[in-house]
Design a protein around this motif. Structure first.
Motif, mmCIF file in Angstrom:
data_model
loop_
_atom_site.group_PDB
_atom_site.id
_atom_site.type_symbol
_atom_site.label_atom_id
_atom_site.label_comp_id
_atom_site.label_asym_id
_atom_site.label_seq_id
_atom_site.Cartn_x
_atom_site.Cartn_y
_atom_site.Cartn_z
ATOM 1 N N GLU A 92 0.935 -0.694 0.032
ATOM 2 C CA GLU A 92 -0.168 -0.038 -0.320
ATOM 3 C C GLU A 92 1.330 1.589 0.174
ATOM 4 O O GLU A 92 0.543 1.916 -0.730
ATOM 5 C CB GLU A 92 -1.245 -0.079 1.256
ATOM 6 N N CYS A 93 2.134 1.235 0.765
ATOM 7 C CA CYS A 93 3.043 1.998 0.914
ATOM 8 C C CYS A 93 3.539 2.477 -0.643
ATOM 9 O O CYS A 93 4.072 4.068 -0.953
ATOM 10 C CB CYS A 93 3.881 2.784 2.128
ATOM 11 N N MET A 94 4.047 1.518 -1.307
ATOM 12 C CA MET A 94 4.473 1.616 -2.349
ATOM 13 C C MET A 94 3.889 2.068 -3.476
ATOM 14 O O MET A 94 4.428 2.946 -3.893
ATOM 15 C CB MET A 94 5.563 0.231 -3.056
ATOM 16 N N ALA A 95 2.567 1.959 -3.643
ATOM 17 C CA ALA A 95 1.931 2.521 -4.066
ATOM 18 C C ALA A 95 1.216 3.622 -3.961
ATOM 19 O O ALA A 95 1.612 4.434 -4.768
ATOM 20 C CB ALA A 95 0.218 1.235 -4.362
ATOM 21 N N LEU A 96 0.966 3.631 -2.983
ATOM 22 C CA LEU A 96 0.988 5.856 -2.364
ATOM 23 C C LEU A 96 1.950 6.289 -2.801
ATOM 24 O O LEU A 96 2.341 7.533 -3.892
ATOM 25 C CB LEU A 96 1.131 5.431 -0.652
ATOM 26 N N ILE A 97 3.301 6.137 -2.849
ATOM 27 C CA ILE A 97 4.414 6.600 -3.211
ATOM 28 C C ILE A 97 4.842 7.245 -4.750
ATOM 29 O O ILE A 97 5.587 7.958 -4.896
ATOM 30 C CB ILE A 97 5.848 5.959 -1.882
ATOM 31 N N THR A 98 4.366 5.467 -4.713
ATOM 32 C CA THR A 98 4.983 6.053 -6.303
ATOM 33 C C THR A 98 3.632 6.820 -7.420
ATOM 34 O O THR A 98 3.944 7.604 -7.823
ATOM 35 C CB THR A 98 4.466 4.766 -7.131
ATOM 36 N N GLU A 99 2.319 6.415 -6.892
ATOM 37 C CA GLU A 99 0.773 8.060 -7.271
ATOM 38 C C GLU A 99 1.419 9.279 -6.788
ATOM 39 O O GLU A 99 1.535 9.462 -7.226
ATOM 40 C CB GLU A 99 -0.568 7.017 -6.527
ATOM 41 N N LYS A 100 2.287 9.417 -5.375
ATOM 42 C CA LYS A 100 2.119 10.441 -5.458
ATOM 43 C C LYS A 100 3.451 11.363 -5.457
ATOM 44 O O LYS A 100 4.164 12.848 -5.444
ATOM 45 C CB LYS A 100 1.725 10.874 -4.165
ATOM 46 N N ARG A 101 4.246 10.293 -5.874
ATOM 47 C CA ARG A 101 6.284 11.411 -6.234
ATOM 48 C C ARG A 101 6.372 11.292 -5.082
ATOM 49 O O ARG A 101 7.081 12.161 -5.529
ATOM 50 C CB ARG A 101 5.574 11.827 -7.908
#
Length: 144
Positions: A92-101
């Protein structure tokens, strides 16, 4: 079972490096260098008001010709900060970091700031989890 932010904080600790919003950018750079970290939580009256990263410095001070000893942190910090909760998974955190850059996620438990994780922490946890699964599969195959 997927690793969580809580697991990461247990292994790395919950140390948080911060700076007051009214401190100068130069003072913030001294803390970044001394603690060998890439981001600081920006606080005002014990409340998180933003984050200051090396990226903020490069893009908002150097490129705009501002003076580090004269510019307050509040003028260049990132105010809209993405965050994680202890129960969030690494994925979930990897997805958030990727999405929000972004590269760092403060961790809140309720209203309390309890830690900070970086993309490096997430990658390390993801690799460790995959290595564990591979070892389990290899042991299963050898036993069969």
């Amino acid at each position: 079972m997927s690793r969580t932010v809580r697991d990461i904080l247990r292994s790395k600790g919950g140390q948080i490096f911060s700076i007051d919003a009214d401190a100068t950018v130069f003072e913030a750079l001294e803390v970044l260098a001394r603690e060998n970290v890439g981001a600081l939580m920006v606080m005002k009256d014990d409340r998180l008001v933003g984050m200051l990263s090396e990226r903020d410095y490069a893009r908002k001070v150097i490129l705009k010709g501002l003076s580090s000893p004269k510019t307050p942190v509040r003028e260049i910090m990132t105010e809209a900060v993405c965050y994680a909760r202890p129960e969030h998974t690494v994925e979930e955190c990897m997805a958030l970091i990727t999405e929000k850059r972004c590269r760092h996620l403060p961790v809140f438990d309720g209203d309390q700031l309890v830690g900070l994780i970086s993309i490096g922490d997430l990658v390390k946890a993801s690799i460790a989890e995959k290595e564990f699964i591979i070892n389990q599969l290899e042991n299963y195959i050898k036993a069969g």
